[in-house]
Design a protein around this motif. Structure first.
Motif, mmCIF file in Angstrom:
data_model
loop_
_atom_site.group_PDB
_atom_site.id
_atom_site.type_symbol
_atom_site.label_atom_id
_atom_site.label_comp_id
_atom_site.label_asym_id
_atom_site.label_seq_id
_atom_site.Cartn_x
_atom_site.Cartn_y
_atom_site.Cartn_z
ATOM 1 N N THR A 12 -110.523 18.632 23.983
ATOM 2 C CA THR A 12 -110.868 19.400 25.174
ATOM 3 C C THR A 12 -111.631 20.671 24.812
ATOM 4 N N GLY A 194 -105.430 17.543 23.942
ATOM 5 C CA GLY A 194 -106.020 16.872 25.091
ATOM 6 C C GLY A 194 -105.982 15.361 24.972
ATOM 7 N N GLY A 222 -103.213 15.390 26.843
ATOM 8 C CA GLY A 222 -103.327 16.039 28.150
ATOM 9 C C GLY A 222 -104.094 15.216 29.170
ATOM 10 N N GLU A 260 -106.293 18.745 36.483
ATOM 11 C CA GLU A 260 -106.023 19.560 35.291
ATOM 12 C C GLU A 260 -105.615 20.977 35.698
ATOM 13 N N LYS A 263 -102.062 20.909 36.904
ATOM 14 C CA LYS A 263 -101.145 20.757 35.762
ATOM 15 C C LYS A 263 -100.952 22.097 35.055
ATOM 16 N N SER A 267 -97.505 24.988 34.884
ATOM 17 C CA SER A 267 -96.818 25.465 33.675
ATOM 18 C C SER A 267 -96.232 26.856 33.912
ATOM 19 N N GLY A 334 -101.510 22.911 20.264
ATOM 20 C CA GLY A 334 -102.218 22.135 21.291
ATOM 21 C C GLY A 334 -101.863 22.663 22.671
ATOM 22 N N GLY A 335 -102.875 22.691 23.532
ATOM 23 C CA GLY A 335 -102.724 23.276 24.859
ATOM 24 C C GLY A 335 -101.591 22.675 25.683
ATOM 25 N N MET A 336 -101.323 21.384 25.488
ATOM 26 C CA MET A 336 -100.306 20.723 26.313
ATOM 27 C C MET A 336 -98.890 21.219 26.025
ATOM 28 N N ARG A 338 -97.961 24.026 26.284
ATOM 29 C CA ARG A 338 -97.629 25.106 27.227
ATOM 30 C C ARG A 338 -96.859 24.554 28.433
HETATM 31 P P1 AMP Z 1 -106.302 21.123 23.070
HETATM 32 O O1 AMP Z 1 -106.888 19.769 22.755
HETATM 33 O O2 AMP Z 1 -105.298 21.583 22.105
HETATM 34 O O3 AMP Z 1 -107.334 22.149 23.420
HETATM 35 O O4 AMP Z 1 -105.435 20.904 24.405
HETATM 36 C C1 AMP Z 1 -106.029 20.789 25.619
HETATM 37 C C2 AMP Z 1 -105.070 20.215 26.628
HETATM 38 O O5 AMP Z 1 -104.056 21.166 26.919
HETATM 39 C C3 AMP Z 1 -105.781 19.875 27.915
HETATM 40 O O6 AMP Z 1 -105.286 18.645 28.417
HETATM 41 C C4 AMP Z 1 -105.361 21.026 28.811
HETATM 42 O O7 AMP Z 1 -105.356 20.645 30.174
HETATM 43 C C5 AMP Z 1 -103.970 21.301 28.330
HETATM 44 N N1 AMP Z 1 -103.507 22.649 28.668
HETATM 45 C C6 AMP Z 1 -104.094 23.829 28.355
HETATM 46 N N2 AMP Z 1 -103.380 24.852 28.857
HETATM 47 C C7 AMP Z 1 -102.311 24.303 29.488
HETATM 48 C C8 AMP Z 1 -101.199 24.841 30.228
HETATM 49 N N3 AMP Z 1 -101.047 26.158 30.413
HETATM 50 N N4 AMP Z 1 -100.295 23.958 30.729
HETATM 51 C C9 AMP Z 1 -100.439 22.629 30.550
HETATM 52 N N5 AMP Z 1 -101.466 22.079 29.889
HETATM 53 C C10 AMP Z 1 -102.393 22.896 29.371
#
Ligand code: AMP
Length: 514
Positions: A12, A194, A222, A260, A263, A267, A334-336, A338
């Motif tokens: 992502t 993601g 994600g 997205e 979602k 959080s 990783g963002g997910m 969170r």
């Molecule tokens: P990354 O590949 O580590 O950048 O993770 C990206 C994924 O994390 C994507 O699916 C985003 O929608 C998700 N993401 C980012 N911030 C949040 C949040 N605060 N809550 C839930 N998902 C998140």
């Protein structure tokens, strides 16, 4: 020698860092962001737009905007069919069956698409450093196989970067964490991004980082959570209005963005509003999608995905000969991670809260920068011992997989196995190399084939061939076979198998440099 930058090439978002003194430092992009959307668009004039600018035009230009190329890289079109049916852009099969993207009639490889993202990260670093950059450490999910790794290296080459090392993302996170917190400890790195889920168990002892085991799911991330929300919204909308929004690429793109956003909002909030005016045209005029979503609804709908996090963790603990009680720290990457329900699962699995103070979006790029420092000698006291994520072996009679190097073996490594002929007077053996966990070789990833000929005629079973596998610290595999007694030998290096030829890489590289 120029600087080596560390790039987290995310599904992502991507992030770039360099080592400043002994400290990994994340670099802001030209728009001021510390991470850059891994999105590439081709506008009507054929110009390429990357990052935030691409994301902004995604809704108006859905079929020419590509996101999530990391889920396609090094994979066959037949392997990504399910994913393809939910994407606003079109996946096509290249001549060799690889999954490419049809961008307004031009088929483009995921390597080329990823190269645009890498080239942007390279420019970000060059602007900051004030010098040109030619080398990088690029991270990949630990569970990426050889073809996906090689394809990522090729993307680097197209972008004008020599990829000095391909580093596993969880290992990168542990490196960045470990050099800042120097105690001896066992870490579990729980990385949900993601597109992929990785779990690695590492031991840090006196500057030596040893990966004990790694597992994961390359089809869990994600995007899957977004898709659950898309389905929830689209199913309800179809029940009410008799219109499937997923069939219309512009509506689907808007739905994806809204899913997205919802979602992410859930959080931190317990409820959120989804508001998509004029999403469809009905017999009585425009129809709007307006509804409230609750965190509990999202968590119930995503239970199947959350459950999928458990088995890889159990396997990784088992392979590392650990119990949850042996783990000192859990790093969430990783963002997910969170999402509160994801954090709760991690707590349930490991029986302890996750480490605070780690930025899940940046720690992987920081670890890549640390790795560049280990290679460049700035961080001489740190030693990294990584593992191979998959079984490697050869196909034997009955389509069985005979494993030569097992998953989670420390690399570099070397292993041998002896095979006998299966027919009388057999004059050659064909050695087919596979990677994967299935007992049937053909269900695994085929890496290559070579032939050892001119064998001495003999009754079956009497001619013996020794096959040896050597894997270097980058995970590049070399295989040799020798007839025992005669010394007749053949070998092959499993490399450049990403699906692009050297000429194609050079041609794409020239085009991108212009
Ligand atoms: P990354 O590949 O580590 O950048 O993770 C990206 C994924 O994390 C994507 O699916 C985003 O929608 C998700 N993401 C980012 N911030 C949040 C949040 N605060 N809550 C839930 N998902 C998140």
């Amino acid at each position: 020698m120029g600087r080596v930058i560390g790039i987290d090439l995310g599904t992502t978002n991507s992030c770039v860092a360099v080592l400043e003194g002994r400290e990994p430092t994340v670099i802001h992009n030209q728009e001021g962001g510390r991470t850059t959307p891994s999105m590439v668009s081709w506008n009507a004039d054929g110009d390429v737009v990357v990052g935030a600018a691409s994301k902004r035009q995604m809704v108006t230009n859905p079929q020419r905007t590509v996101f999530g190329a990391k889920r396609l890289i090094g994979r066959k079109a037949s392997e990504v069919q399910q994913l393809a049916s939910r994407l606003p852009y079109h996946i096509v099969a290249a001549k060799n069956g690889d999954a490419w993207v049809d961008v307004a009639g031009t088929p483009r490889s995921p390597q080329e698409i990823s190269a645009h993202v890498l080239a942007k990260m390279k420019r970000v670093a060059e602007d900051y450093l004030g010098e040109s950059v030619r080398e990088a450490v690029v991270t990949v999910p630990a569970y990426f196989d050889d073809v996906q790794r090689q394809a990522t290296k090729d993307a680097g080459a197209i972008a004008g970067l020599t990829v000095r090392a391909i580093l596993n993302e969880p290992t990168a996170a542990a490196l960045a964490y470990g050099v800042q917190h120097q105690a001896n400890q066992r870490l579990a790195v729980f990385d949900l991004g993601g597109g992929t889920f990785d779990i690695s168990i590492l031991a840090i002892e006196n500057g030596v980082f040893e990966v004990l085991s790694t597992h994961g799911d390359t089809a869990l991330g994600g995007d899957d959570f977004d898709r659950v929300i898309i389905d929830l919204l689209a199913d309800d909308f179809a029940a009410e209005h008799g219109h499937d929004l997923r069939a219309d690429s512009v509506a689907l793109q808007r739905l994806k963005e809204a899913a997205e956003r919802a979602k992410i909002e859930l959080s931190s909030a317990m409820t959120t509003d989804v508001n998509l005016p004029f999403i469809a045209a009905g017999p009585a005029g425009p129809v709007h999608l307006i509804r409230e979503l609750e965190r509990g609804q999202l968590e119930r709908a995503c239970k199947v995905l959350l459950d999928k996090l458990e088995a890889p963790c159990a396997k990784a603990l088992n392979d590392a000969h650990c119990t949850p009680a042996d783990i000192d720290q859990v790093l969430l990457v990783g963002g997910m991670t969170r999402m509160p329900a994801v954090q709760e699962r991690a707590v349930q699995i490991f029986g302890k809260p996750a480490s605070k103070g780690v930025n899940p979006d940046e720690i992987v790029a920081m670890g890549a920068a640390v790795h560049s420092g280990i290679m460049g000698g700035e961080l001489q006291e740190v030693v990294l011992l990584d593992v191979t994520p998959h079984n490697m072996g050869v196909k034997v009679a009955g389509d069985r997989m005979s494993v030569v190097i097992s998953a989670n073996t420390s690399i570099p490594t070397r292993a041998k196995k002896i095979f006998a002929t299966t027919e009388d007077d057999q004059t050659f053996v064909a050695i087919e190399i596979f990677q994967g966990e299935h007992e049937h070789a053909s269900r695994n990833r085929r890496l290559g084939r070579f032939v050892l000929g001119d064998l001495r005629p003999a009754p079956r079973g009497q001619t013996k061939v020794e096959v040896s596998f050597t894997m270097d610290a980058d995970g590049i595999l070399e295989i040799a076979a020798a007839e025992i007694g005669t010394g007749r030998a053949a070998s092959v290096t499993i490399e450049a198998s990403s699906g692009l030829t050297a000429e194609e890489i050079a041609r794409l590289g020239n085009r991108l440099a212009r």
